[in-house]
Design an enzyme around this catalytic site. Sequence first.
Site, short mmCIF file in Angstrom:
data_model
loop_
_atom_site.label_atom_id
_atom_site.label_comp_id
_atom_site.label_asym_id
_atom_site.label_seq_id
_atom_site.Cartn_x
_atom_site.Cartn_y
_atom_site.Cartn_z
N SER A 136 0.83 -1.21 0.00
CA SER A 136 0.00 0.00 0.00
C SER A 136 0.87 1.25 0.00
O SER A 136 1.98 1.25 0.54
CB SER A 136 -0.88 0.00 1.25
N TYR A 161 -2.47 -0.29 9.94
CA TYR A 161 -2.65 -0.83 8.59
C TYR A 161 -1.34 -0.71 7.80
O TYR A 161 -0.86 -1.68 7.20
CB TYR A 161 -3.78 -0.09 7.87
#
Length: 341
Positions: A136, A161
């Site tokens: 990501s 995350y």
Amino acid sequence: MSYKPLDPSKTYLITGAAGFVGFYLSKKLLEKGCRVLGIDNLNDYYDVNLKHARLEQLKPFEQFTFLDGDISDKQTIEAIFNEYKPNVVVNLAAQAGVRYSIENPDVYIQSNIIGFYNILEACRHYPVDHLVYASSSSVYGANKKVPFEETDFVDTPVSLYASTKKSNELMAHTYSHLYKIPATGLRFFTVYGPMGRPDMAYFGFTDKYFAGKSINIFNNGDFDNDLYRDFTYIDDIVEGIERLIGKPPVEAVPHKVFNIGNNNPEKLMTFIGALEKTLTNSLGREVQFEKKFEPIKPGDVPATYASTDLLQAAVGFKPKTSIQEGLQKFTDWYVEYYKKK
């Protein structure tokens, strides 16, 4: 810049096949005649009906096999690799969302760390031609230097995350080093499009408009120092993945990481303006959101901006869909799918 076209004789395992990116990638591979094995646990992080609607589009393909399972269950993963012996694995199953990782950290460790470890272990014991996995843009944390390059320092994530995604890159590197697993990590930059994730801002703004509610914009109402995002249309993401599948790294440590982003960040307010305009076109009447400005949320980064030079050099591809074009396809789909006309 060479890459091999997809080989229809191989079996492609796609985890998170009912998810946004997993669905589109599965569909593209199936349309090219490939054998696709999809796994998903169909969790209720967002509307499960949307996941089922995606799967309904995949089921007519004879070459598609769907398995309802969870990558964090080691026995399930081992059984799948033992029975089907996939040649290529694309790991897109993960608990997504920066803000949700503050509310519910457990699921991030379960899916993103334990789940990915199980995939790596399976690739170790049942060797594959190529493991491609989702990382990501959030790994860049609060980096000030833009555009973000794959060689940048990424040891300061600002959300759990992001930490799990950085951990995935480290784990993949280690397994590549120890067991010569060809692995490629993909740092996605704000993926959007039809049948996308309802927890994403553009989708939520559209929901709120039809519910007659104001939208919350987390930029302090500061238009001069607005948040910037590199919005990347789903078709561009899928084409990038498809090309990279056919180009496993061959270095001594066969592990590489690529950005897949639009290389053209937009101010959040510009994006919202474009969404109002495309929704106006889809409905045939003027659309304006009622806006409520809020402080920036913990874990949000001020800007995401991808350098795509490495991707272009490797497979001759650079994402190209403009936000106007991409959002028009999204709002047209939304209005039809939710019967808003």
